[in-house]
Design an enzyme around this catalytic site. Structure first.
Site, PDB file in Angstrom:
ATOM      1  N   HIS A   1      43.038  45.179  36.631  1.00 12.25           N
ATOM      2  CA  HIS A   1      43.403  43.966  35.908  1.00 12.25           C
ATOM      3  C   HIS A   1      42.115  43.232  35.565  1.00 12.25           C
ATOM      4  CE1 HIS A   1      45.664  39.805  35.934  1.00 12.25           C
ATOM      5  NE2 HIS A   1      44.785  39.902  34.958  1.00 12.25           N
TER       6      HIS A   1
ATOM      7  N   GLU B   1      39.726  39.556  29.291  1.00 14.76           N
ATOM      8  CA  GLU B   1      39.265  39.304  30.652  1.00 14.76           C
ATOM      9  C   GLU B   1      37.876  38.669  30.673  1.00 14.76           C
ATOM     10  OE1 GLU B   1      40.998  39.709  33.670  1.00 14.76           O
ATOM     11  OE2 GLU B   1      42.565  39.716  32.156  1.00 14.76           O
TER      12      GLU B   1
ATOM     13  N   HIS C   1      37.950  34.795  31.743  1.00 19.84           N
ATOM     14  CA  HIS C   1      37.506  34.716  33.132  1.00 19.84           C
ATOM     15  C   HIS C   1      35.986  34.878  33.304  1.00 19.84           C
ATOM     16  CE1 HIS C   1      41.681  34.673  34.260  1.00 19.84           C
ATOM     17  NE2 HIS C   1      41.896  35.857  33.719  1.00 19.84           N
TER      18      HIS C   1
END
Length: 298
Positions: free
Chosen positions: A83, A161, A165
């Protein structure tokens, strides 16, 4: 003829461009290193210690299909998939899309931040091209094997991602790569780091060692799953289940504090601070659709 083909391939390899992705860690020499979220003095350099996003989560998925099988996008047999690497602030809050000058996500989620900032979808070259420009075909192959998106090309997931993040983790700031920074260097370095930390946790094997394997006929208890992972990591990860009653295992998060940089520092595994969403009993760890996975080599 075959020897000429091999020779040509070697010549191409010699002339391929390989660029360093390392941050400027020379600036960290002589500075004190501390575990993120545990420092007792003010951290002077956020490139040498994780300051923003100091509670770092390594997140893995268990999907049973990709929805993109016709494009050859398959799940890794005998392994969970990546993930990402999620930075959470020490107080439990978290940032999202922290640097819009490095927004490469074509489908931002959320599309609007809590403060009302609208995230404009990215329309430029794919992050896949960023990796290729650094000569990292090895990294690209690994990501295409283990970092799989459902229902869209893998690179859209990778871009999401990093943008959501990676820009919120202090040691991936562009300033940490100066004065020899090359555009997108920190993006590729983030992907390298995500892969490195993922490799610390062979979730499929850890569960299988305790007799917990994907099944369409057998369910497991939350304690069985948690104990199997604790026995290998020394900490309780977060267990994520979907379905209304929390009975379908889908995701696991491993929590950490980091000593030094996120790229090269030591990850100390911690107990989850988030309650599991899985039921206590009757948890399904479903088998994958056979045509949705492929054999892999590590």
């Amino acid at each position: 003829m075959l020897s000429l083909v091999i020779l040509g391939a070697l010549v191409s390899l010699v002339h391929a461009k390989f660029y360093s992705t390392y941050p400027n860690i020379e600036t960290c020499v002589g500075l004190p290193v501390q575990y993120s979220c545990e420092n007792t003095t003010v951290v002077k350099d956020s490139c040498c210690n994780v300051v923003q996003g100091g509670l770092v989560l390594q997140a893995q998925y268990w999907d049973t299909y990709t929805g993109f099988e016709s494009h050859g996008q398959l799940l890794p047999k005998g392994s969970w998939s990546i993930h990402g690497l999620l930075p959470v602030n020490c107080d439990g809050t978290f940032g999202q899309y922290c640097d819009l000058s490095r927004q490469y996500d074509p489908n931002p989620s959320p599309s609007t931040l809590p403060n009302g900032t609208v995230i404009t979808p990215y329309k430029g070259p794919s992050v896949r091209k960023f990796i290729q420009e650094f000569g990292r075909s090895d990294l690209l192959h690994y990501m295409d094997t283990f970092w799989i998106k459902q229902g869209a090309p893998n690179e859209e997931f990778w871009a999401h991602e990093f943008s959501k993040h990676g820009t919120c983790a202090s040691t991936f700031d562009v300033a940490c790569y100066e004065p020899r920074y090359k555009e997108h260097q920190e993006v590729v370095n983030f992907f390298e780091t995500v892969v490195k930390v993922f490799q610390m946790y062979p979730t499929y094997d850890m569960l299988a060692a305790a007799g917990i394997v994907p099944s369409n006929t057998t369910t497991y208890t939350r304690a069985q799953i948690a104990n199997a992972l604790y026995s290998q990591t020394g900490a309780d990860p977060w267990l994520g289940c979907y379905d209304a009653d929390g009975t379908v295992l889908e995701e696991i998060w491993y929590y950490h504090h980091v000593l030094g940089t996120e790229q090269y520092g030591h990850f100390k595994t911690l107990d989850s601070i988030t309650p599991a969403t899985c039921a206590e009993t009757g948890i399904w760890y479903y088998e994958r659709t056979p045509t949705s996975e492929k054999a892999i080599s590590h």
